[in-house]
Motif scaffolding. Structure first.
Motif, PDB file in Angstrom:
ATOM      1  N   ALA A   8       0.827  -1.210   0.000  1.00 43.70           N
ATOM      2  CA  ALA A   8       0.000   0.000   0.000  1.00 43.70           C
ATOM      3  C   ALA A   8       0.857   1.254   0.000  1.00 43.70           C
ATOM      4  N   TYR A  11       2.559   1.569  -3.415  1.00 44.91           N
ATOM      5  CA  TYR A  11       1.666   1.982  -4.498  1.00 44.91           C
ATOM      6  C   TYR A  11       1.295   3.459  -4.377  1.00 44.91           C
ATOM      7  N   LEU A  12       1.009   3.901  -3.181  1.00 48.76           N
ATOM      8  CA  LEU A  12       0.641   5.312  -3.007  1.00 48.76           C
ATOM      9  C   LEU A  12       1.795   6.232  -3.413  1.00 48.76           C
ATOM     10  N   ALA A 157      -5.096   2.797  -0.638  1.00 44.03           N
ATOM     11  CA  ALA A 157      -4.360   2.359  -1.829  1.00 44.03           C
ATOM     12  C   ALA A 157      -5.262   1.609  -2.801  1.00 44.03           C
TER      13      ALA A 157
END
Length: 184
Positions: A8, A11-12, A157
């Motif tokens: 998460a 990805y963010l 995310a």
């Protein structure tokens, strides 16, 4: 941090990186980002917890010295195979993993002793209970406020990933279908 928390965070950060140029994340870099976000644990946890080769689950592949050799190598290989976009994706995944493994006590209590794993083998990793195996590691940990924050990051995310068009999902689906169709 749990694997899904690492993913998460990675990805963010990666979507911010790609959107700064008005682009959206693409499939192959997102798949590579996913691997990069798990890479330190994929090396250190089995070698420490299952095989006893390393002194802890955050040592060799969690070290900035390892990253200093690995990341330029990945970038060079990515450039050589004409896939330059996967170099930054892997780097963001790997570096975000290292940073997100720094415990909250470093910020809250300004206790830098928990960051020594980043400089292994020059410094010993912080002492913490090492489970006997990876399965023991999963079974030992409970849900507290830190795990709740990670779950919140995962939900954010997932929403952002969906808004980005679920990059990588089609590639993974095609790979799984190809694998299943080849199975006798």
């Amino acid at each position: 941090m749990w694997p899904w928390g690492h993913l998460a965070v990675a990805y963010l950060l990666y979507t911010i990186y790609t959107h700064r140029d008005g682009r959206r994340p693409r499939a192959l870099p997102v798949v590579v980002l996913t691997i990069g976000s798990q890479f330190p644990d994929l090396i250190d946890k089995p070698l420490a917890w299952s095989f006893g080769v390393l002194p802890g689950g955050r040592t060799f592949a969690h070290s900035v010295f390892f990253a200093a050799l690995l990341l330029p190598t990945v970038a060079l290989l990515a450039h050589r195979v004409d896939r330059a976009a996967i170099g930054p994706a892997f780097a963001i995944g790997h570096l975000s993993h290292l940073l997100s493994d720094i415990p909250p006590s470093v910020l809250l209590l300004q206790d830098l002793s928990a960051t020594t794993f980043l400089f292994w083998p020059v410094f010993e990793p912080p002492a913490y209970h090492s489970p006997g195996s990876i399965l023991d590691g999963f079974l030992r940990y409970s849900m507290g406020w830190y795990e709740g924050v990670q779950l919140g990051l995962v939900l954010v995310a997932l929403v952002v990933w969906y808004r980005d068009g679920t990059p990588g999902l089609g590639a993974v689906r095609r790979g799984l279908e190809h694998t299943v169709s080849k199975t006798p």
